[in-house]
Every structure is written in C-alpha cells, then in structure tokens.
Design a protein around this motif. Structure first.
Motif, PDB file in Angstrom:
ATOM      1  N   SER A  60      58.730  31.382  59.591  1.00  0.00           N
ATOM      2  CA  SER A  60      58.167  32.108  60.745  1.00  0.00           C
ATOM      3  C   SER A  60      57.465  31.208  61.760  1.00  0.00           C
ATOM      4  N   ASP A  61      57.386  29.907  61.504  1.00  0.00           N
ATOM      5  CA  ASP A  61      56.816  28.992  62.503  1.00  0.00           C
ATOM      6  C   ASP A  61      57.704  28.945  63.744  1.00  0.00           C
ATOM      7  N   PHE A  62      57.097  28.647  64.873  1.00  0.00           N
ATOM      8  CA  PHE A  62      57.828  28.373  66.109  1.00  0.00           C
ATOM      9  C   PHE A  62      57.847  26.852  66.311  1.00  0.00           C
ATOM     10  N   VAL A  63      59.024  26.306  66.542  1.00  0.00           N
ATOM     11  CA  VAL A  63      59.166  24.883  66.838  1.00  0.00           C
ATOM     12  C   VAL A  63      59.873  24.760  68.178  1.00  0.00           C
ATOM     13  N   VAL A  64      59.238  24.061  69.114  1.00  0.00           N
ATOM     14  CA  VAL A  64      59.818  23.896  70.447  1.00  0.00           C
ATOM     15  C   VAL A  64      60.471  22.520  70.530  1.00  0.00           C
ATOM     16  N   LEU A  65      61.734  22.502  70.924  1.00  0.00           N
ATOM     17  CA  LEU A  65      62.476  21.263  71.069  1.00  0.00           C
ATOM     18  C   LEU A  65      62.734  21.000  72.550  1.00  0.00           C
ATOM     19  N   VAL A  66      62.351  19.830  73.019  1.00  0.00           N
ATOM     20  CA  VAL A  66      62.521  19.469  74.426  1.00  0.00           C
ATOM     21  C   VAL A  66      63.749  18.576  74.543  1.00  0.00           C
ATOM     22  N   VAL A  67      64.758  19.075  75.228  1.00  0.00           N
ATOM     23  CA  VAL A  67      66.062  18.420  75.286  1.00  0.00           C
ATOM     24  C   VAL A  67      66.460  18.202  76.743  1.00  0.00           C
ATOM     25  N   PRO A  68      66.273  16.997  77.279  1.00  0.00           N
ATOM     26  CA  PRO A  68      66.726  16.740  78.647  1.00  0.00           C
ATOM     27  C   PRO A  68      68.250  16.797  78.731  1.00  0.00           C
ATOM     28  N   ILE A  69      68.750  17.312  79.817  1.00  0.00           N
ATOM     29  CA  ILE A  69      70.193  17.322  80.049  1.00  0.00           C
ATOM     30  C   ILE A  69      70.462  16.345  81.187  1.00  0.00           C
ATOM     31  N   ASP A  70      70.911  15.131  80.826  1.00  0.00           N
ATOM     32  CA  ASP A  70      71.178  14.136  81.850  1.00  0.00           C
ATOM     33  C   ASP A  70      72.610  13.628  81.727  1.00  0.00           C
ATOM     34  N   LYS A  71      72.917  12.576  82.450  1.00  0.00           N
ATOM     35  CA  LYS A  71      74.288  12.058  82.464  1.00  0.00           C
ATOM     36  C   LYS A  71      74.736  11.556  81.102  1.00  0.00           C
ATOM     37  N   ALA A  72      73.780  11.099  80.300  1.00  0.00           N
ATOM     38  CA  ALA A  72      74.132  10.549  78.990  1.00  0.00           C
ATOM     39  C   ALA A  72      74.394  11.632  77.951  1.00  0.00           C
ATOM     40  N   ALA A  73      74.009  12.883  78.248  1.00  0.00           N
ATOM     41  CA  ALA A  73      74.216  13.975  77.292  1.00  0.00           C
ATOM     42  C   ALA A  73      75.685  14.364  77.255  1.00  0.00           C
ATOM     43  N   PRO A  74      76.278  14.501  76.061  1.00  0.00           N
ATOM     44  CA  PRO A  74      77.686  14.883  75.973  1.00  0.00           C
ATOM     45  C   PRO A  74      77.926  16.232  76.622  1.00  0.00           C
ATOM     46  N   LYS A  75      78.998  16.337  77.381  1.00  0.00           N
ATOM     47  CA  LYS A  75      79.315  17.577  78.079  1.00  0.00           C
ATOM     48  C   LYS A  75      79.573  18.705  77.086  1.00  0.00           C
ATOM     49  N   GLY A  76      78.851  19.813  77.264  1.00  0.00           N
ATOM     50  CA  GLY A  76      79.132  21.004  76.468  1.00  0.00           C
ATOM     51  C   GLY A  76      78.518  21.029  75.087  1.00  0.00           C
ATOM     52  N   ARG A  77      77.719  20.016  74.730  1.00  0.00           N
ATOM     53  CA  ARG A  77      77.122  20.043  73.386  1.00  0.00           C
ATOM     54  C   ARG A  77      75.827  19.237  73.343  1.00  0.00           C
ATOM     55  N   LEU A  78      75.077  19.461  72.280  1.00  0.00           N
ATOM     56  CA  LEU A  78      73.867  18.689  72.033  1.00  0.00           C
ATOM     57  C   LEU A  78      74.217  17.444  71.233  1.00  0.00           C
ATOM     58  N   ILE A  79      73.366  16.418  71.321  1.00  0.00           N
ATOM     59  CA  ILE A  79      73.634  15.225  70.534  1.00  0.00           C
ATOM     60  C   ILE A  79      73.266  15.490  69.079  1.00  0.00           C
ATOM     61  N   LEU A  80      73.757  14.638  68.186  1.00  0.00           N
ATOM     62  CA  LEU A  80      73.672  14.885  66.753  1.00  0.00           C
ATOM     63  C   LEU A  80      72.252  15.107  66.232  1.00  0.00           C
ATOM     64  N   PRO A  81      71.249  14.274  66.581  1.00  0.00           N
ATOM     65  CA  PRO A  81      69.895  14.531  66.045  1.00  0.00           C
ATOM     66  C   PRO A  81      69.362  15.902  66.428  1.00  0.00           C
ATOM     67  N   GLN A  82      69.693  16.369  67.628  1.00  0.00           N
ATOM     68  CA  GLN A  82      69.241  17.694  68.058  1.00  0.00           C
ATOM     69  C   GLN A  82      69.919  18.783  67.236  1.00  0.00           C
ATOM     70  N   GLN A  83      71.234  18.647  67.028  1.00  0.00           N
ATOM     71  CA  GLN A  83      71.957  19.618  66.201  1.00  0.00           C
ATOM     72  C   GLN A  83      71.360  19.691  64.795  1.00  0.00           C
ATOM     73  N   GLN A  84      71.159  18.525  64.188  1.00  0.00           N
ATOM     74  CA  GLN A  84      70.684  18.481  62.806  1.00  0.00           C
ATOM     75  C   GLN A  84      69.261  19.025  62.673  1.00  0.00           C
ATOM     76  N   THR A  85      68.425  18.733  63.654  1.00  0.00           N
ATOM     77  CA  THR A  85      67.040  19.222  63.607  1.00  0.00           C
ATOM     78  C   THR A  85      66.995  20.735  63.737  1.00  0.00           C
ATOM     79  N   ILE A  86      67.786  21.282  64.654  1.00  0.00           N
ATOM     80  CA  ILE A  86      67.845  22.750  64.803  1.00  0.00           C
ATOM     81  C   ILE A  86      68.310  23.385  63.506  1.00  0.00           C
TER      82      ILE A  86
END
Length: 407
Positions: free
Chosen positions: A182-208
């Motif tokens: 029930s905890d809330f965890v806020v993840l801050v994910v910049p979307i810039d040129k280095a971010a893969p189009k259409g998906r999150l990078i692996l550490p973000q996926q795994q953490t979520i």
C-alpha cells in the motif's frame, strides 16, 4: 528484450567450456533440445561465444553460453581463448566438457583452477562415454559421464546443473525490501532523446515490476510534473526514485522528509557495488590535472549527442573540480584487465550485466587499488545530496567509517 522476458542480467548464466572437439556444442544442443550451436568434426567450429536466452527446466530462465575451444591455436585462436576467459566473469555455473576417451588435458586442469580461483561452481562432464571400452564411474558428485550421441545421462546432467545454479532465496530486491504493501512510490522518468522510443529503459521497467510485486503503488512522472504531483497526491510517498540526470531538480522539488534516491544507486546495491562505490567517490577530490578517468557503460546503445556517459559526466566532473582530465570509455562486455592507467573508475548501474560480472569489475578495481564508483553516486555526491540519497540504507551508512560518512 521483450516486455515479458526475463532480463538477460537476471538469468542464470551457464557456460560450457573445454577443448576443441570435446563435444561442447553437441552437449549444449542435447541439453537445450535445439540446434543452438553448429556441430562439426572440424576442430574450432565454434569461433565466438554463442549466447542463447531460454527457459530450461528445472531451472527456469537461463542464458546458455557455448564457448570456443580453450586450446585454440594461432593469433585468431588466442583472441578466441581470451573471449572464452572473459565469459568466466559472467558465468554462474561452469560446465567443462572433456573427451572421455582422451581424458583430462593440461588445458582442462588450468580451466578447473580458474573456476576455483573465481569461486565458480562447476561440473566436470566426460562426453563420448559411448566410445569407452569399459564403463567408468565418477570420482565425485561433480563429475558425470554422458554421451551426446546416445543421450546417456543428459537428464542427470541437467539436474546436477540445477543443483549448482544460484536461487532467488538470498538475492536482494531492487526496492521491495525497503517498501511495504500500500505504499506510494513516485518514479521520476525524464523522456529525452536517449530514451528508447515507445518504452521505458530496463532499470525503470524492473523497478516498477518490483514495486508491484510488493503490493505497493508506482506513480510515474516526468521531472517537471513532480512538484505538482506531490502536492496533489494527498499522501506522502514512502520513496521518490529519480533518474540521476535530474537529481538536482528532483531534490529541490522533494521535501526533506520524503526519502529520495536514484535508479542507479538502487542498482548499485542490487548488483553488490554500493558500499565500494560510496567509498570510491571521495577519490574525486584527490584527482590531479591530466589524470585519466575510466567511464564504463554496461550496455552498447547508440550514443546520443548529449549521452550521459561520454558527454554529460565528463562535463559535470570538469565543472565540479575545475580541472581538465583525460577520459577513457568502455561499453558492453569490455573491461580492461589492467587498470593502472586510471585514477578512478565510474561505472553505470549495471542493469545489463550479471551480479557476478559487476562484482568481478569491483574486485579488479579493489585489487589494483583504483577507486570505483557509479553514475548515480557520483552525481549525487557532486550535487551535495549523496547522504540524503543513502538514508534509505541505514545499514550501509552504519558500516561506513567516520571519514566515509563525511561525504
């Protein structure tokens, strides 16, 4: 990697080693039930390590690695042997294949010595047991006689590999052990040129995924949405996790009583690098003009014009220290054996590398007395928020001596 696949770095890596024509590729094909490797009577058919991610019962998700012969010859052969030895740094279970008729060779004994030096669990597998005039018996639990031709003892071999394979029992979570249902965890994910189009990078996926497995709630925002999100949330989050590149802004927008860290710092702990990386970051203060810093990226993504490893970090280090340095860069599986030219190693989070490989790189640095740190820890340190970003790990802070705590 597909969204439903286990990341390569989280798979058990099983390496098959031995002399040319001992039957490594035949055994790999028999174990996997696939024509994974090319098989031939010609020595040296396997010229580069062959990697195959798959599900293998009874182990589950694994990475099978078929390697070139350890006795390869000539200048090309030396390069192949070097690649084979590099595979050891990421191998969780080693399987050495020996021709049962010819018996152990000197190169086999040398390999076994390497397994033991690197504390890699291993099996000694005598192939071509069908060609033996007289049946032989294993001399220990870690030996077995098999035949890739007849399939003799192949299932027993898989069971033995499974016994040696590491389990999830003692493995750290990315974040699941420091949050609650029930905890809330806020993840801050910049979307810039280095971010893969259409998906999150692996550490973000795994953490979520780890947050959801903990029955907590993951709230994902961009850096300029954070302040408003925290104001409108109605509940103080148990943790804010940020991309290291926007650490300063996120820290400014997050009240001091809200725990804050970065994906990179979480992965330093997840891969076993955190304590040494925190100790190593202070070396930044002792660098001299012209020193060389090695920046290591675990993946091989296409470099962007403002890439964090090759562009941003060198710029931030120069701005922080006011000094000019030389920078060297490695990516993927590359990591120099000789670190003497470098005064500091700065490593990425290591999401694409196995825990064993990250720890190997750490050991190389420690043994050669070259400080090592990682992206997130270095950035937090330069921005004066390292202590805050480590407060979620009180045991780490407690272990560090008074000099380390000062940073």
């Amino acid at each position: 990697m597909g969204l439903n696949e286990t990341p390569s770095a989280d798979r058990v890596h099983i390496g098959f080693f031995g002399k040319r024509n001992a039957g490594k590729s035949s055994i790999v094909n028999k174990i996997t039930g696939q024509e994974l490797s090319v098989v031939s009577d010609v020595k040296g058919t396997t010229t580069d390590p062959v990697y195959k991610a798959m599900e293998l019962l009874p182990m589950g998700p694994v990475m099978i690695i078929d390697t070139p012969g350890i006795d390869d010859e000539g200048s090309l052969g030396e390069l192949r042997v070097k690649k084979t030895r590099q595979v050891l740094n990421k191998t969780d279970v080693a399987v050495i294949i020996i021709d049962a008729v010819a018996g152990k060779a000197v190169s086999d004994e040398e390999l076994i010595k390497l397994f033991e030096e690197k504390t890699i669990p291993y099996l000694t597998v005598y192939n071509k047991a069908d060609l033996l005039i007289e049946e032989k018996k294993p001399q220990s639990e870690n030996e077995i006689y098999v035949s890739a031709v007849t399939g003799k003892n192949i299932e027993a071999l898989k069971e033995k590999i499974a016994v040696l394979a590491p389990t999830e029992d003692n493995k750290l979570r990315i974040v699941g052990d420091i949050i609650h249902p029930s905890d809330f965890v806020v993840l801050v994910v910049p979307i810039d040129k280095a971010a893969p189009k259409g998906r999150l990078i692996l550490p973000q996926q795994q953490t979520i995924r780890d947050i959801l497995e903990s029955d907590a709630t993951a709230i994902v925002v961009k850096e300029y949405e954070l302040k408003e999100t925290l104001e409108n949330l109605g509940k103080k989050p148990s943790l804010v996790i940020t991309d290291s590149q926007v650490f300063a802004k996120v820290s400014a927008d997050t009240k001091r009583d809200i725990p804050l860290t970065s994906f990179s710092i979480l992965f330093a702990r997840y891969k076993g690098l955190l304590k040494e990386a925190v100790k190593g970051v202070a070396a930044l203060e002792n660098l001299e003009e012209g020193d060389t810093i090695l920046i290591c990226e675990g993946c091989t993504h296409h470099r962007q014009c403002d890439d964090i490893g090759t562009v941003k970090l060198p710029r931030w280090i120069k701005n922080y220290t006011g000094k000019e340095f030389q920078f060297a860069f490695t990516s993927g599986g590359q990591f120099p054996e000789d670190l003497s030219p470098y005064k500091l190693v700065v490593h990425c989070g290591g999401c694409m590398l196995t825990e064993r490989e990250v720890k190997y790189r750490q050991k190389c640095s420690v043994d050669q007395k070259v400080p090592i740190t990682n992206y997130g820890i270095l950035i937090a340190y330069m921005q004066g928020i390292l202590k805050r970003s480590l407060e979620i790990f009180p045991a780490i802070l407690e272990e560090l001596n008074e000099e380390d705590k000062a940073i």
